[in-house]
Design a protein around this motif. Structure first.
Motif, PDB file in Angstrom:
ATOM      1  N   GLN A 191     -46.582  -4.969  69.659  1.00  0.00           N
ATOM      2  CA  GLN A 191     -45.308  -4.695  68.999  1.00  0.00           C
ATOM      3  C   GLN A 191     -44.221  -5.622  69.531  1.00  0.00           C
ATOM      4  OE1 GLN A 191     -44.590  -2.436  66.528  1.00  0.00           O
ATOM      5  NE2 GLN A 191     -46.767  -1.913  66.393  1.00  0.00           N
ATOM      6  N   VAL A 192     -43.365  -6.073  68.632  1.00  0.00           N
ATOM      7  CA  VAL A 192     -42.189  -6.846  69.024  1.00  0.00           C
ATOM      8  C   VAL A 192     -41.101  -5.853  69.440  1.00  0.00           C
ATOM      9  CG1 VAL A 192     -40.405  -8.449  68.259  1.00  0.00           C
ATOM     10  CG2 VAL A 192     -42.777  -8.731  67.463  1.00  0.00           C
ATOM     11  N   ASP A 193     -40.698  -5.914  70.701  1.00  0.00           N
ATOM     12  CA  ASP A 193     -39.680  -4.987  71.199  1.00  0.00           C
ATOM     13  C   ASP A 193     -38.398  -5.103  70.376  1.00  0.00           C
ATOM     14  OD1 ASP A 193     -41.369  -4.094  73.161  1.00  0.00           O
ATOM     15  OD2 ASP A 193     -40.518  -5.347  74.748  1.00  0.00           O
ATOM     16  N   GLY A 194     -37.927  -3.987  69.851  1.00  0.00           N
ATOM     17  CA  GLY A 194     -36.694  -3.983  69.075  1.00  0.00           C
ATOM     18  C   GLY A 194     -36.853  -4.489  67.660  1.00  0.00           C
ATOM     19  N   GLY A 195     -38.077  -4.842  67.277  1.00  0.00           N
ATOM     20  CA  GLY A 195     -38.309  -5.357  65.933  1.00  0.00           C
ATOM     21  C   GLY A 195     -37.942  -6.827  65.819  1.00  0.00           C
ATOM     22  N   LEU A 196     -38.222  -7.404  64.669  1.00  0.00           N
ATOM     23  CA  LEU A 196     -37.914  -8.813  64.442  1.00  0.00           C
ATOM     24  C   LEU A 196     -36.419  -8.982  64.203  1.00  0.00           C
ATOM     25  CD1 LEU A 196     -39.435 -11.584  64.057  1.00  0.00           C
ATOM     26  CD2 LEU A 196     -39.011 -11.238  61.628  1.00  0.00           C
ATOM     27  N   LYS A 197     -35.744  -9.684  65.103  1.00  0.00           N
ATOM     28  CA  LYS A 197     -34.293  -9.908  65.027  1.00  0.00           C
ATOM     29  C   LYS A 197     -33.525  -8.594  64.929  1.00  0.00           C
ATOM     30  CE  LYS A 197     -34.906 -14.400  62.755  1.00  0.00           C
ATOM     31  NZ  LYS A 197     -34.564 -15.265  61.614  1.00  0.00           N
ATOM     32  N   GLY A 198     -34.164  -7.519  65.411  1.00  0.00           N
ATOM     33  CA  GLY A 198     -33.526  -6.210  65.366  1.00  0.00           C
ATOM     34  C   GLY A 198     -33.430  -5.615  63.976  1.00  0.00           C
TER      35      GLY A 198
END
Length: 214
Positions: A191-198
């Motif tokens: 998982q990308v922490d915080g999502g992609l570009k938030g």
């Protein structure tokens, strides 16, 4: 390629994709390539990534290709190296001990220019290209590296929620591009922490590509 887009990003220092330390996925999975010390690793669309410094400190040689001269001047300054600079047609070659970077359109880089490649590390190239260029890119990289093994990192997310780059490259698309010439092994999905570009949830897939022997 979208040359003006990337030149503008570097000129305006809009380089949120640039990490301040070596990519944790590189550090964790690079040994999967099973390379000898001194092996030469090619990084397409390398920017000024500190992954290069990490590879050099691990005892590897590095070759890179990058569109932005600004990025490569910063790279050599950060490495405290003074490059020898030569030109090969539309490509400018920056060279110092254990490192060669070819500045210009990656599609103009030839196998003869690049020389021997033991492995490819693609963290930011495939995902930087729009869909219509990705097939040409994967074919070109295979050709100029004699289908050397690859460590490939891709983002996967709902493309309708966020415009690239980085673009989403699905499992199915990755297999489509590479299955004819490589044995593909999915090493990890994280998982990308915080999502992609938030903006939206995303994962990073880490692939090991080993050339098929025909």
């Amino acid at each position: 390629m979208q040359h003006d887009f990337w030149h503008e990003r570097w000129q305006n220092n809009q380089i949120g994709f640039h990490l301040a330390e070596a990519n944790p996925l590189l550090v964790k999975y690079f040994s999967s390539l099973n390379l000898q010390q001194g092996a030469r690793v090619f990084i397409p669309l390398c920017g000024k990534t500190v992954d290069i410094a990490w590879l050099l400190t691990q005892g590897y040689c590095v070759a890179g290709a990058e569109l932005s001269q600004i990025a490569i001047e910063d790279l050599f300054n950060n490495l405290h190296l003074t490059p020898t600079i030569t030109t090969h047609g539309e490509i400018t070659h920056y060279s110092a001990p254990n490192i060669d970077v070819f500045v210009g359109d990656i599609f103009k880089v030839t196998a003869a220019m690049l020389g021997k490649v033991d492995a490819v590390y693609d963290r930011a190239a495939l995902v930087a290209l729009p869909n219509e260029l990705r097939g040409n890119y994967t074919t070109h990289i295979g050709a100029i590296t004699q289908h050397a093994p690859q460590l490939l990192i891709c983002f996967v997310y709902d493309q309708s929620l966020q415009a690239g780059p980085p673009f989403s490259v699905s499992t199915e698309e990755t297999k489509l591009h590479y299955h004819n010439l490589y044995d593909l092994m999915l090493l990890a999905t994280e998982q990308v922490d915080g999502g992609l570009k938030g903006v939206c949830p995303a994962t990073e897939q880490v692939w090991l590509l080993k050339p098929l022997r025909h």
